[in-house]
Design an enzyme around this catalytic site. Sequence first.
Site, PDB file in Angstrom:
ATOM      1  N   GLY A  29      46.239   0.108  44.046  1.00  0.00           N
ATOM      2  CA  GLY A  29      45.465   1.147  44.709  1.00  0.00           C
ATOM      3  C   GLY A  29      46.321   2.014  45.613  1.00  0.00           C
ATOM      4  O   GLY A  29      46.090   3.225  45.743  1.00  0.00           O
ATOM      5  N   GLU A  84      59.244  23.716  28.012  1.00  0.00           N
ATOM      6  CA  GLU A  84      60.478  23.833  27.232  1.00  0.00           C
ATOM      7  C   GLU A  84      60.395  23.066  25.915  1.00  0.00           C
ATOM      8  O   GLU A  84      61.363  22.459  25.458  1.00  0.00           O
ATOM      9  CB  GLU A  84      61.688  23.375  28.054  1.00  0.00           C
ATOM     10  CG  GLU A  84      62.017  24.356  29.155  1.00  0.00           C
ATOM     11  CD  GLU A  84      63.486  24.438  29.449  1.00  0.00           C
ATOM     12  OE1 GLU A  84      64.288  24.495  28.494  1.00  0.00           O
ATOM     13  OE2 GLU A  84      63.839  24.450  30.618  1.00  0.00           O
ATOM     14  N   GLY A  90      53.130  29.133  23.442  1.00  0.00           N
ATOM     15  CA  GLY A  90      53.942  28.298  24.300  1.00  0.00           C
ATOM     16  C   GLY A  90      55.153  27.798  23.543  1.00  0.00           C
ATOM     17  O   GLY A  90      56.181  28.464  23.451  1.00  0.00           O
ATOM     18  N   ARG A 119      56.019  -6.508  48.741  1.00  0.00           N
ATOM     19  CA  ARG A 119      54.578  -6.752  48.637  1.00  0.00           C
ATOM     20  C   ARG A 119      54.324  -8.185  48.183  1.00  0.00           C
ATOM     21  O   ARG A 119      54.865  -8.633  47.177  1.00  0.00           O
ATOM     22  CB  ARG A 119      53.961  -5.774  47.625  1.00  0.00           C
ATOM     23  CG  ARG A 119      52.480  -6.006  47.351  1.00  0.00           C
ATOM     24  CD  ARG A 119      51.615  -5.486  48.486  1.00  0.00           C
ATOM     25  NE  ARG A 119      50.231  -5.378  48.074  1.00  0.00           N
ATOM     26  CZ  ARG A 119      49.320  -6.345  48.191  1.00  0.00           C
ATOM     27  NH1 ARG A 119      49.664  -7.510  48.736  1.00  0.00           N
ATOM     28  NH2 ARG A 119      48.085  -6.151  47.786  1.00  0.00           N
ATOM     29  N   THR A 140      57.753  29.847  35.891  1.00  0.00           N
ATOM     30  CA  THR A 140      58.354  29.324  37.119  1.00  0.00           C
ATOM     31  C   THR A 140      58.978  30.469  37.909  1.00  0.00           C
ATOM     32  O   THR A 140      59.769  31.240  37.372  1.00  0.00           O
ATOM     33  CB  THR A 140      59.432  28.281  36.779  1.00  0.00           C
ATOM     34  OG1 THR A 140      58.840  27.217  36.035  1.00  0.00           O
ATOM     35  CG2 THR A 140      60.061  27.727  38.042  1.00  0.00           C
ATOM     36  N   GLN A 168      51.065   1.766  38.805  1.00  0.00           N
ATOM     37  CA  GLN A 168      50.389   0.510  38.465  1.00  0.00           C
ATOM     38  C   GLN A 168      50.895  -0.638  39.322  1.00  0.00           C
ATOM     39  O   GLN A 168      50.113  -1.479  39.788  1.00  0.00           O
ATOM     40  CB  GLN A 168      50.613   0.196  36.981  1.00  0.00           C
ATOM     41  CG  GLN A 168      49.841  -1.002  36.466  1.00  0.00           C
ATOM     42  CD  GLN A 168      48.340  -0.726  36.383  1.00  0.00           C
ATOM     43  OE1 GLN A 168      47.938   0.425  36.241  1.00  0.00           O
ATOM     44  NE2 GLN A 168      47.531  -1.762  36.490  1.00  0.00           N
ATOM     45  N   ILE A 169      52.186  -0.703  39.556  1.00  0.00           N
ATOM     46  CA  ILE A 169      52.764  -1.778  40.363  1.00  0.00           C
ATOM     47  C   ILE A 169      52.275  -1.692  41.802  1.00  0.00           C
ATOM     48  O   ILE A 169      52.003  -2.719  42.443  1.00  0.00           O
ATOM     49  CB  ILE A 169      54.297  -1.734  40.295  1.00  0.00           C
ATOM     50  CG1 ILE A 169      54.766  -2.187  38.896  1.00  0.00           C
ATOM     51  CG2 ILE A 169      54.935  -2.595  41.381  1.00  0.00           C
ATOM     52  CD1 ILE A 169      56.254  -2.017  38.651  1.00  0.00           C
ATOM     53  N   LEU A 170      52.115  -0.487  42.313  1.00  0.00           N
ATOM     54  CA  LEU A 170      51.612  -0.329  43.673  1.00  0.00           C
ATOM     55  C   LEU A 170      50.106  -0.534  43.754  1.00  0.00           C
ATOM     56  O   LEU A 170      49.554  -0.663  44.853  1.00  0.00           O
ATOM     57  CB  LEU A 170      51.966   1.051  44.227  1.00  0.00           C
ATOM     58  CG  LEU A 170      53.284   1.139  45.001  1.00  0.00           C
ATOM     59  CD1 LEU A 170      54.488   0.928  44.096  1.00  0.00           C
ATOM     60  CD2 LEU A 170      53.405   2.473  45.730  1.00  0.00           C
ATOM     61  N   GLU A 225      53.258  32.535  26.790  1.00  0.00           N
ATOM     62  CA  GLU A 225      52.141  33.474  26.818  1.00  0.00           C
ATOM     63  C   GLU A 225      50.846  32.685  26.688  1.00  0.00           C
ATOM     64  O   GLU A 225      50.868  31.505  26.324  1.00  0.00           O
ATOM     65  CB  GLU A 225      52.274  34.478  25.671  1.00  0.00           C
ATOM     66  CG  GLU A 225      53.526  35.333  25.769  1.00  0.00           C
ATOM     67  CD  GLU A 225      53.658  36.327  24.624  1.00  0.00           C
ATOM     68  OE1 GLU A 225      52.767  36.354  23.745  1.00  0.00           O
ATOM     69  OE2 GLU A 225      54.651  37.083  24.615  1.00  0.00           O
TER      70      GLU A 225
END
Length: 314
Positions: free
Chosen positions: A271, A294, A117, A198, A146, A267-269, A113
């Site tokens: 940008g 939940e 919660g 990469r 949901t 973070q690893i990827l 509600e």
Amino acid sequence: MHGFAAQAVRPAAAEWDEREETPWPVIQEAARIGLYGFESLADMYGDPSGLSLQIANEELFWGDAGIGMALFGTSLAVAGIFASGTPDQFTEWVPQCYGDKDDPKVAAFCVSEPQAGSDVSAMTTKARYDEARDEWVLSGQKAWITNGGIAEVHVVVASVDPQAALATFEVSRPTVGAQALGIARAAYEYALEYAGEREAFGRPIIENQSIAFALADLRTEIESVRLLIRQAAWMARNDRTFDAAQGSMSKLRAGELAVAATEKAVQILGGAGYSREHPVERMYRDAKIYTIFEGTSEIQRPVIARAISGRHIR
């Protein structure tokens, strides 16, 4: 389930995320091949190990969390009926939650509600029996539901029995943990593959200890959290008492792992991780809800603390 997740869910994930609509074609395909419906859920619940439902959720949410929730969101309403309904009510209402393979439906479990919660005791929605009309009358407001509004069946928790919501959450927490684990695993696998391809400064970035060790830690956490989820699922299925709140433990650790894994993947990827060209930004968005709904992480910890100490934690 893995094949369906790989072949039907992942290819459609970006489109339905951008459209922000319920993926009815995917639900219809799942219903057509027997992966969505009362019989499918009954088979999973009937597994004496308690693991089938967890494995299915992990695999489907590995495919995509948004579509996964569209398919498994109904099961929370079913769990609500199972937790507090009579056998006759279960037989009458659960099939309606799913519809059939030609016309699938979804269901909703209505607890949260605007001002209530995780604190279920603060709910103000009431159910009053009207003798003159021989029906129950609901009054109140629900939020963050949901499948709310599009569901064939809405299972509403009202102040007649707020403990019913708590019972449902206890049953469902290992399954919610499995969903979060699927997201974490997907992010880890994508980041691992990307780091191997990469190149920076003349070599794949995975050859840098900072990247390799981060991925090693994620894999270790994924394996350990999976065991915690499956232990809790087995205990629930075989009527073993959660003497240390193992259901809450599994949901807490899996939710926080999903956030940590998706953040590390972004973070690893670098940008590129912030771009919709790669799925990790969507996974990052999807993961955060698992420390909130939940029962927030802040709620899970006192639940666990009470279980292991026998004391009221303020």
